[in-house]
Design a protein around this motif. Structure first.
Motif, PDB file in Angstrom:
ATOM      1  N   THR A 261     -11.170  18.634  33.046  1.00 55.78           N
ATOM      2  CA  THR A 261     -10.882  18.077  31.728  1.00 55.78           C
ATOM      3  C   THR A 261     -10.286  19.177  30.863  1.00 55.78           C
ATOM      4  O   THR A 261     -10.389  20.368  31.170  1.00 55.78           O
ATOM      5  CB  THR A 261     -12.148  17.545  31.056  1.00 55.78           C
ATOM      6  N   ASP A 262      -9.703  18.776  29.757  1.00 56.31           N
ATOM      7  CA  ASP A 262      -9.134  19.740  28.827  1.00 56.31           C
ATOM      8  C   ASP A 262     -10.203  20.720  28.364  1.00 56.31           C
ATOM      9  O   ASP A 262      -9.959  21.923  28.254  1.00 56.31           O
ATOM     10  CB  ASP A 262      -8.523  19.002  27.632  1.00 56.31           C
ATOM     11  N   PHE A 263     -11.417  20.218  28.117  1.00 55.50           N
ATOM     12  CA  PHE A 263     -12.507  21.077  27.656  1.00 55.50           C
ATOM     13  C   PHE A 263     -12.916  22.069  28.735  1.00 55.50           C
ATOM     14  O   PHE A 263     -13.111  23.258  28.477  1.00 55.50           O
ATOM     15  CB  PHE A 263     -13.708  20.219  27.242  1.00 55.50           C
ATOM     16  N   GLN A 264     -13.056  21.602  29.970  1.00 56.25           N
ATOM     17  CA  GLN A 264     -13.403  22.503  31.069  1.00 56.25           C
ATOM     18  C   GLN A 264     -12.360  23.598  31.238  1.00 56.25           C
ATOM     19  O   GLN A 264     -12.702  24.779  31.372  1.00 56.25           O
ATOM     20  CB  GLN A 264     -13.533  21.714  32.373  1.00 56.25           C
ATOM     21  N   LEU A 265     -11.083  23.221  31.222  1.00 60.91           N
ATOM     22  CA  LEU A 265     -10.022  24.201  31.395  1.00 60.91           C
ATOM     23  C   LEU A 265     -10.028  25.228  30.269  1.00 60.91           C
ATOM     24  O   LEU A 265      -9.773  26.416  30.493  1.00 60.91           O
ATOM     25  CB  LEU A 265      -8.662  23.501  31.468  1.00 60.91           C
ATOM     26  N   LYS A 266     -10.353  24.755  29.048  1.00 62.06           N
ATOM     27  CA  LYS A 266     -10.415  25.675  27.906  1.00 62.06           C
ATOM     28  C   LYS A 266     -11.555  26.681  28.084  1.00 62.06           C
ATOM     29  O   LYS A 266     -11.400  27.871  27.822  1.00 62.06           O
ATOM     30  CB  LYS A 266     -10.615  24.871  26.617  1.00 62.06           C
TER      31      LYS A 266
ATOM     32  N   CYS B 199     -11.316  30.783  28.774  1.00 61.99           N
ATOM     33  CA  CYS B 199     -12.052  31.750  27.959  1.00 61.99           C
ATOM     34  C   CYS B 199     -12.845  32.717  28.843  1.00 61.99           C
ATOM     35  O   CYS B 199     -12.936  33.917  28.554  1.00 61.99           O
ATOM     36  CB  CYS B 199     -12.990  31.008  27.007  1.00 61.99           C
ATOM     37  N   LEU B 200     -13.403  32.220  29.940  1.00 64.86           N
ATOM     38  CA  LEU B 200     -14.145  33.079  30.859  1.00 64.86           C
ATOM     39  C   LEU B 200     -13.234  34.161  31.441  1.00 64.86           C
ATOM     40  O   LEU B 200     -13.665  35.297  31.653  1.00 64.86           O
ATOM     41  CB  LEU B 200     -14.736  32.256  32.007  1.00 64.86           C
ATOM     42  N   LEU B 201     -11.983  33.807  31.710  1.00 67.58           N
ATOM     43  CA  LEU B 201     -11.039  34.765  32.296  1.00 67.58           C
ATOM     44  C   LEU B 201     -10.757  35.937  31.360  1.00 67.58           C
ATOM     45  O   LEU B 201     -10.280  36.983  31.801  1.00 67.58           O
ATOM     46  CB  LEU B 201      -9.730  34.055  32.642  1.00 67.58           C
ATOM     47  N   GLU B 202     -11.061  35.758  30.074  1.00 65.21           N
ATOM     48  CA  GLU B 202     -10.783  36.808  29.099  1.00 65.21           C
ATOM     49  C   GLU B 202     -11.965  37.748  28.886  1.00 65.21           C
ATOM     50  O   GLU B 202     -11.852  38.713  28.130  1.00 65.21           O
ATOM     51  CB  GLU B 202     -10.367  36.159  27.770  1.00 65.21           C
TER      52      GLU B 202
ATOM     53  N   GLY C 247     -20.976  25.442  34.620  1.00 66.47           N
ATOM     54  CA  GLY C 247     -21.631  25.037  35.858  1.00 66.47           C
ATOM     55  C   GLY C 247     -20.739  24.256  36.797  1.00 66.47           C
ATOM     56  O   GLY C 247     -21.056  24.095  37.973  1.00 66.47           O
ATOM     57  N   SER C 248     -19.596  23.763  36.282  1.00 70.66           N
ATOM     58  CA  SER C 248     -18.645  23.003  37.104  1.00 70.66           C
ATOM     59  C   SER C 248     -17.525  23.875  37.649  1.00 70.66           C
ATOM     60  O   SER C 248     -16.599  23.365  38.288  1.00 70.66           O
ATOM     61  CB  SER C 248     -18.040  21.854  36.274  1.00 70.66           C
ATOM     62  N   ASN C 249     -17.589  25.163  37.412  1.00 68.44           N
ATOM     63  CA  ASN C 249     -16.553  26.089  37.858  1.00 68.44           C
ATOM     64  C   ASN C 249     -16.374  26.013  39.382  1.00 68.44           C
ATOM     65  O   ASN C 249     -17.309  26.281  40.127  1.00 68.44           O
ATOM     66  CB  ASN C 249     -16.950  27.511  37.435  1.00 68.44           C
ATOM     67  N   PRO C 250     -15.166  25.659  39.862  1.00 67.56           N
ATOM     68  CA  PRO C 250     -14.957  25.527  41.312  1.00 67.56           C
ATOM     69  C   PRO C 250     -14.519  26.818  42.000  1.00 67.56           C
ATOM     70  O   PRO C 250     -14.348  26.843  43.211  1.00 67.56           O
ATOM     71  CB  PRO C 250     -13.828  24.492  41.391  1.00 67.56           C
TER      72      PRO C 250
ATOM     73  N   LEU D  30     -13.647  34.724  40.646  1.00 67.08           N
ATOM     74  CA  LEU D  30     -12.328  34.831  40.023  1.00 67.08           C
ATOM     75  C   LEU D  30     -12.358  34.262  38.612  1.00 67.08           C
ATOM     76  O   LEU D  30     -11.736  34.807  37.702  1.00 67.08           O
ATOM     77  CB  LEU D  30     -11.272  34.109  40.866  1.00 67.08           C
ATOM     78  N   ILE D  31     -13.035  33.135  38.441  1.00 73.63           N
ATOM     79  CA  ILE D  31     -13.366  32.641  37.104  1.00 73.63           C
ATOM     80  C   ILE D  31     -14.806  33.106  36.868  1.00 73.63           C
ATOM     81  O   ILE D  31     -15.740  32.543  37.428  1.00 73.63           O
ATOM     82  CB  ILE D  31     -13.255  31.110  37.011  1.00 73.63           C
TER      83      ILE D  31
END
Length: 280
Positions: free
Chosen positions: A196-201, A205-208, A238-241, A245-246
């Motif tokens: 979802t847009d929220f998950q991707l956002k 943020c985690l990548l930063e 918790g849904s990070n696939p 890396l993320i």
């Protein structure tokens, strides 16, 4: 007398119920705001704070879920799904699927039928991982907790109609170098994610978060502009696939507790300690 937080929660609850019941009419922001007796501007801000996404995006999520139900039927057409969700054209439904699912409606209906995924098992300092790629990039990376069969089942469940081949490729090699090489000298790693847009956002943020640093769920919520959505942030994390890396392992509780981790608390502690040592 109810406090303002309780009143606002009831407003958002009522708005969500209204959207869920009336999504086939695709109600406007003004119409939804009127249901809870707020101005569109105030309602948009309040809804985003409490729900972790905008009213428009939430309406899109509801519409998408219903369209997916329609498309799961054997003889259902794209036009039928478009009509059932109240969207004005099949192109709007197509665009919505691209935005929220990372695939076209036809690709969704086929369950990744035309998608080829290459996977392999490799060793890391924290145990074996299952890594998988499409032609676009890394689509899955998971520490193997129990056995390979269960990990493969979890991967296949995400792309039930895709074809899978055991094999090694350069994208996998580049991604796995993160465990063994200087982080400052890493090639760009491409990811192929759907969410979802929220998950991707949240994942962006985690990548930063710098390697060797930690962040709280509340800080992530604040960074993405939804300070009251810590719980929704936790669910997205918790849904990070794509493990490591993320870097969802870099997020802890605001009180200092280690927090949860899909691949085990002890592994999370080990990764945090390893990164802190390499930072020095």
């Amino acid at each position: 007398m109810e406090n303002s937080a309780a009143v606002n929660y009831k407003r958002i609850e009522k708005a969500i119920a209204f959207i869920s019941t009336n999504f086939e009419r695709q109600p406007s922001l003004e119409e939804i705001a009127e249901q809870v007796h707020l101005s569109p501007f105030h309602f948009q801000r309040l809804f985003t704070e409490w729900a972790g996404t905008t009213p428009k995006r939430f309406l899109q999520y509801i519409s998408m879920q219903y369209a997916k139900e329609i498309l799961s039927k054997e003889r259902a057409t794209l036009w039928e799904a478009t009509q059932a969700t109240g969207l004005s054209s099949t192109s709007r439904l197509h665009d919505l699927f691209i935005q929220l699912e990372g695939m076209t409606p036809a690709e969704y209906k086929q369950g990744g039928k035309n998608l080829h995924i290459e996977y392999r098992v490799d060793n890391t300092p924290f145990g074996e991982v299952l890594i998988a790629t499409t032609w676009k990039g890394i689509c899955y990376l998971s520490f193997i907790e129990h056995n390979l069969e269960k990990s493969l089942q979890a991967l296949i469940a995400k792309f039930p109609e895709a074809t899978f081949t055991a094999g090694r490729n350069e994208m996998q090699d580049q991604a796995l170098r993160i465990f063994h090489h200087d982080w400052a000298d890493m090639p760009q790693i491409k990811l192929h994610l759907k969410g979802t847009d929220f998950q991707l956002k949240v994942w962006q943020c985690l990548l930063e978060i710098p390697k060797g640093s930690l962040c709280s769920y509340g800080q992530i919520a604040h960074e993405i502009g939804t300070p009251l959505a810590s719980r929704a942030v936790g669910t997205a994390i918790g849904s990070n696939p794509v493990a490591y890396l993320i870097p969802c392992h870099r997020v802890i509780q605001s009180a200092g507790g280690i927090g949860g981790y899909m691949w085990g608390i002890n592994r999370k502690k080990a990764i945090i300690g390893w990164e802190a040592a390499k930072k020095q």
